[in-house]
Design a protein around this motif. Structure first.
Motif, PDB file in Angstrom:
ATOM      1  N   PRO A 153       0.821  -1.225   0.000  1.00  8.88           N
ATOM      2  CA  PRO A 153       0.000   0.000   0.000  1.00  8.88           C
ATOM      3  C   PRO A 153       0.851   1.269   0.000  1.00  8.88           C
ATOM      4  O   PRO A 153       0.451   2.293  -0.575  1.00  8.88           O
ATOM      5  N   MET A 154       2.029   1.190   0.640  1.00  8.56           N
ATOM      6  CA  MET A 154       2.897   2.368   0.695  1.00  8.56           C
ATOM      7  C   MET A 154       3.490   2.668  -0.687  1.00  8.56           C
ATOM      8  O   MET A 154       3.603   3.829  -1.101  1.00  8.56           O
ATOM      9  N   ILE A 155       3.847   1.589  -1.422  1.00  5.88           N
ATOM     10  CA  ILE A 155       4.370   1.794  -2.789  1.00  5.88           C
ATOM     11  C   ILE A 155       3.273   2.381  -3.672  1.00  5.88           C
ATOM     12  O   ILE A 155       3.525   3.261  -4.497  1.00  5.88           O
ATOM     13  N   ILE A 156       2.051   1.876  -3.505  1.00  6.61           N
ATOM     14  CA  ILE A 156       0.906   2.402  -4.285  1.00  6.61           C
ATOM     15  C   ILE A 156       0.730   3.890  -4.011  1.00  6.61           C
ATOM     16  O   ILE A 156       0.492   4.684  -4.927  1.00  6.61           O
ATOM     17  N   ASP A 157       0.883   4.258  -2.742  1.00  8.54           N
ATOM     18  CA  ASP A 157       0.704   5.669  -2.368  1.00  8.54           C
ATOM     19  C   ASP A 157       1.757   6.554  -3.024  1.00  8.54           C
ATOM     20  O   ASP A 157       1.508   7.717  -3.342  1.00  8.54           O
TER      21      ASP A 157
END
Length: 813
Positions: A153-157
Motif C-alpha cells: 500500500p505504501m508503494i501504491i501511495d
C-alpha cells in the motif's frame, strides 16, 4: 567492509548524510561473510581442504576452469595445488550469515517503510523502491515478506508523487512485486489502485505508459483483476488504441495486446472491446462458445453501431453461423441472430456476402410461414428489414432460388405473397416490405417481373392508397415504389390517381412541403413527372388542384437560389419542370384554362431560360419539348392582319389598287406574334439557344431541340422564311451534321425530315448537291429507314436531283 543501506553498490550508491536513513544503524558486513571470488555476501559457504571459504557456486566454477585449461586445481587465494576438489559446507557460517541477513534486512525493511512516504526526499524513496525490487528478485518468498511488512500500500501511495522518476520506479516495483504472486495481486485489486494505474496510460511521457501497461499485463493474469480493469472507464478503449498504434513503442504495443488477450476472460470486457472496434474476441465467442454465449454475443452484435468495412468483415466471419442460429427452433436464438443480421446487412457489400452464403431462403420462409413455429410480427418486421437491406444491394435476384420449384424473389407467387402480407400487417412491416419491392423494381432485370405480378394481383389501387398513409416512412416507401413502376405502369397509376383527388392531393402536398428538398419530395416529383404526359384528364385534375402555379413558383425559387440545395436537388427540379411541361401537351384539347395559364405565367419565357440550365440534361430536354409544343400552337394563335375593304374605284378597276403594306409581322407565322401571347420562338429569341443544344452530347437533348426548331419548318408556316431564320442562326450545318453522324434511329428520322425541309431552298439544295456525304446519308435513310422515313428521304434526294421525280407522292409530316 561497509556497504549501502540497501545492499547495492556502485551506480545506486548515492549516500547523503542529510538523509535520515543513512544515520540509522545497519550491522556492518564482516569480511568472513564475503566470498573472495564474487566479493558478495555468501549464501552457501563451503570450505576447502586448506581451510579457505568460498561461495559454493563460485569455487565450483573455478575448478571447472582449471580442468578445462589442463591445469591441476589450485586454491584461488594461495594458488597452491590442492589434492582434492571436495568441499565441506560451512554450516555454522551459513547460519551466522542468514541471521545477519535477517537482522540486516529487517532493519532495511524498517528504513524502507520510513522512506516510502510522499514527505520523504526523492532519493530516499527511490533507494527504498530499489531495495524492494532487489529483495523480491532474490527470492519469490521475499514477496511474502514485502506483503507482511505492508509495503505494497505504501508503494501504491508513492504513485501520487510529483516526481516522474519516482512514479515510473514505483510502477516498475509493483510489477516485480505482483509477478506470479496472486496474494499480492489481490491487494492491488483493493480501492482505486487499478484506476490510478490506468490513468498513467494516458500520460504523454512514454516511460510511464510503458511501465503502466506492463503492470496491467501482470495484473490481468488474475481473472478478478480482469474484471476490475475492465470496469475502469476508458481502460479498454485506451488499451485498444495502444495495441493498434503505429507510433507506439513496439514493446508497449505487444504488452497492450497481451493485456487485452487476458482481459478477454471476462465477457463484459469482450463487449467493451467490440464497442471500441476490437470485434475478434466477440466473433470468436460467437463461433466457438456455448449456445448461451453465442446468443449473448449475437444479441450484443445486434446493438453495435458498425462502419461499413467492419460489417463486411463480420458478415464474412460469422454470417454463416448467424444464419444457422436464425434457423434454430429456439426463439431466443432466432431473435438474437435476426437482430445481428439486421445490423450487418445494411451495407451493400456485406449484404452481398450474406446473399452468397444463403440468407434469402430462410428469410423468405420466416416471412411467409404461418402456424406453428412462426415468427411473431415484431420479428417478421426484422426479417423484412433484412430482406429490404439485401434486396437494395442490386443483386441478380431473378437468378437466386428462394423457394420450392426454383422460385425466385420476382416469381409471381413470391410477389403475390409479399403483396398479401403488405395488405394484412401493420405500418412498420408494410414499410419494410414496400422497400423490398422498391429494391426489386430498381433493377432493369427484375422490374418487368414485379410489374407483371402486381398487374395480375390487382394490387395497384392498394399500393397507390399508401400515398395517403400518415406514417412518413411508409408513405415515402410507397412513393419510391410507384416512381419505379411509373415507366411501365403509367396509365394504370394515372387512372388510380384520377379516381379520387385524395391521393393526388397528398402527392402534391409532399412535393411542396417546406422541409428543404428531401428524397421523398424528389421521388414524388419524379413519379408524377413520369405519368403519361398526354393524359389530359390527369393534367386537368392537376390544373384544378392549382398545382401549376405552385410548380412555377418553386422552380423560380430554385433557379434564384432561394431554396437550400441537397443531393436530391437535381431529380427534384427535373421532376418539377417535367410536371409543369405537361400543360403544353393539352393546349389544343383544353377549354382555355391551360392556354391562359401559359400566357399569364409567361411559361414560354421560363422554358427558354431553362434551355441554359447547363449540366441538367433532363431539364434542357423537357424545356425544348415544351417549347416545341408551344411553338406548334403559334400558327393557330397568331393574329393575321386585317386588310381594309377596297374603295369603289378599286372594286371596279382592280388594276388601280395596290396591296396594303403592314409592318411588324412575324416572318414565319405571317401575323402579329409575341412570346407571351403566341409563344413565338422568334419573338423569344430562342432560336440561337436551341441551335446551341444541337451540339449537346446527350442525344435526347439534341432530338428535343431539333423538334422545337422543326416547328419553324412545319406545314402552316412560311417554310422558306423558317429556313432563312435557321440560316441566320447558323443552324443549318448542325442539322445536317446530325444526319451525317447517324447517332440513333430516332434522330436520323427527325434529321431526315428537317433536311428535306431545308432542301426546299434552292440555295441550300445547290450547295448540298455537291456534298456526296449528305447524298450517301439520305440514300442510307431511304434504304434502311421505316416507311415514312424512306418517303421523306426520297423527296429530299429529288431536291438534289439524286432521285427521279416520278416516284410516289410525298407524304407530309
Amino acid at each position: 567492509m561497509a556497504g549501502s543501506w540497501d545492499g547495492s553498490y556502485g551506480e545506486n550508491d548515492h549516500s547523503d548524510d542529510s538523509h535520515h536513513f543513512e544515520r540509522l544503524h545497519i550491522e556492518p558486513i564482516y569480511d568472513a561473510f564475503i566470498c573472495p571470488l564474487t566479493k558478495q555476501v555468501m549464501r552457501h559457504p563451503v570450505t576447502l581442504e586448506n581451510g579457505k571459504t568460498f561461495e559454493r557456486e563460485a569455487i565450483e566454477k573455478w575448478f571447472r576452469v582449471c580442468l578445462e585449461s589442463g591445469r591441476r586445481p589450485v586454491c584461488p587465494l594461495t594458488l597452491r595445488e590442492l589434492r582434492s576438489t571436495e568441499v565441506n559446507p560451512s554450516i555454522a557460517l551459513q547460519q551466522t550469515i542468514e541471521e545477519w541477513n535477517a537482522r540486516n534486512e529487517a532493519a532495511k525493511l524498517d528504513m524502507a517503510r520510513r522512506s516510502l512516504s510522499l514527505n520523504s526526499p526523492e532519493n530516499d524513496i527511490r533507494r527504498a523502491l530499489k531495495f524492494v525490487q532487489n529483495l523480491c528478485q532474490k527470492s519469490q518468498a521475499n514477496k511474502q515478506v514485502i506483503r507482511n511488512a505492508e509495503l505494497i500500500p505504501m508503494i501504491i501511495d508513492v504513485l501520487k508523487s510529483s516526481s516522474r522518476r519516482v512514479r515510473c520506479m514505483a510502477l516498475e516495483t509493483l510489477q516485480i512485486v505482483v509477478e506470479e504472486d496472486s496474494d499480492n495481486k489481490d491487494i492491488m485489486a483493493e480501492g482505486d489502485t487499478v484506476r490510478t494505474i490506468v490513468k498513467f496510460l494516458s500520460h504523454e511521457q512514454s516511460k510511464e505508459r510503458e511501465e503502466a501497461v506492463s503492470l496491467l499485463y501482470e495484473l490481468s493474469e488474475s481473472e478478478t483483476l480482469c474484471e476490475k480493469i475492465g470496469s475502469v472507464n476508458g481502460a479498454i478503449l485506451i488499451l485498444v488504441g495502444m495495441a493498434s498504434s503505429d507510433s507506439e513503442d513496439p514493446v508497449t504495443v505487444e504488452k497492450a495486446e497481451k493485456t487485452l488477450e487476458n482481459l478477454e476472460k471476462c465477457e463484459n470486457n469482450v463487449r467493451q472491446m467490440a464497442e471500441c472496434g476490437r470485434l475478434q474476441p466477440l466473433l470468436r465467442r460467437l463461433l466457438e462458445g456455448s449456445l448461451e454465449t453465442k446468443l449473448s454475443m449475437a444479441a450484443f452484435l445486434g446493438e453495435l453501431i458498425l462502419n461499413n468495412d467492419v460489417k463486411v468483415f463480420v458478415a464474412r466471419t460469422v454470417g454463416y453461423s448467424l444464419i444457422n442460429l436464425m434457423q434454430n427452433n429456439n426463439m431466443q436464438s432466432r431473435e438474437a441472430a435476426l437482430k445481428a443480421l439486421n445490423q450487418i446487412s445494411s451495407d451493400e457489400s456485406s449484404a452481398e456476402v450474406l446473399i452468397e452464403i444463403g440468407i434469402l431462403p430462410p428469410l423468405v420462409k420466416d416471412l411467409f410461414t404461418v402456424g406453428a413455429n412462426h415468427l411473431p410480427i415484431r420479428l417478421k418486421e426484422v426479417s423484412a428489414t433484412i430482406l429490404a437491406n439485401v434486396v437494395n444491394s442490386g443483386h441478380a435476384f431473378d437468378l437466386i432460388p428462394v423457394g420450392p420449384g426454383n422460385q425466385t424473389l420476382v416469381s409471381e407467387e413470391i410477389i403475390h405473397s409479399l403483396l398479401h402480407l403488405i395488405s394484412n400487417t401493420g405500418p412498420a412491416i408494410e414499410c419494410k416490405l414496400l422497400q423490398v419491392l422498391v429494391g426489386l423494381t430498381s433493377a432493369p432485370t427484375t422490374v418487368s417481373s414485379v410489374v407483371s405480378a402486381i398487374k395480375s394481383s390487382g394490387a395497384t389501387i392498394s399500393l397507390v392508397q399508401f400515398i395517403e398513409a400518415p406514417q412518413r416512412d411508409l408513405r415515402a416507401a410507397s412513393i419510391k415504389l410507384l416512381q419505379n413502376l411509373a415507366p411501365q405502369m403509367g396509365p394504370e397509376l394515372a387512372g388510380c390517381l384520377r379516381v379520387t383527388s385524395g391521393q393526388l392531393g397528398s402527392l402534391m402536398k409532399v412535393i411542396f412541403e417546406n422541409t428543404g428538398i428531401t428524397e421523398e419530395q424528389a421521388a414524388a416529383a419524379r413519379l408524377l413527372a413520369d405519368l403519361p404526359e398526354r393524359d389530359a384528364g390527369l393534367t386537368r385534375q392537376i390544373l384544378d388542384e392549382g398545382a401549376f402555379q405552385l410548380l412555377l413558383s418553386r422552380i423560380i425559387r430554385i433557379r434564384q437560389g432561394e431554396m437550400r440545395g441537397s443531393r436530391f436537388m437535381t431529380p427534384y427540379l427535373e421532376g418539377l419542370v417535367k410536371i409543369l411541361a405537361r400543360i403544353t401537351f393539352v393546349l389544343s384539347e383544353d377549354s382555355g384554362a391551360a392556354l391562359a395559364l401559359c400566357r399569364n405565367n409567361s411559361l414560354a419565357s421560363l422554358f427558354i431560360d431553362l434551355l441554359q440550365a447547363n449540366g441538367l440534361d433532363n431539364v434542357q430536354m423537357v424545356s425544348a419539348t415544351a417549347l416545341k409544343n408551344l411553338s406548334q400552337e403559334s400558327k393557330n394563335l397568331t393574329k393575321l392582319p386585317e386588310f381594309p375593304a377596297p374603295g369603289f374605284c378599286a372594286s371596279i378597276f382592280p388594276c388601280l389598287s395596290k396591296p396594303p403594306v403592314i409592318t411588324g409581322l412575324c416572318r414565319v407565322h405571317r401575323g402579329i406574334c409575341s412570346l407571351k401571347e403566341t409563344f413565338c420562338l422568334l419573338e423569344g429569341h430562342a432560336t440561337d439557344k436551341l441551335v446551341a443544344l444541337l451540339d449537346h452530347t446527350n442525344d435526347k437533348v439534341v432530338e428535343a431541340a431539333l423538334e422545337a426548331l422543326s416547328t419553324l419548318l412545319d406545314d402552316g408556316v412560311d417554310t422558306e422564311q423558317g429556313v432563312q431564320v435557321l440560316l441566320d442562326a447558323d443552324g443549318v450545318k448542325p442539322i445536317i451534321d446530325i444526319l451525317l453522324e447517324k447517332r440513333n434511329e430516332s434522330l436520323r428520322r427527325r434529321s431526315v425530315w428537317a433536311v428535306e425541309r431545308l432542301l426546299r431552298s434552292d440555295e441550300i439544295a445547290y450547295v448540298v448537291s455537291d456534298n456526296p456525304n449528305i447524298s450517301t446519308a439520305l440514300v442510307d435513310a431511304f434504304q434502311h429507314g421505316d416507311y415514312r422515313t424512306r418517303q421523306i428521304a426520297e423527296h429530299a434526294l429529288q431536291h438534289v436531283d439524286k432521285f427521279p421525280k416520278f416516284s410516289s407522292i410525298f407524304t407530309k409530316k
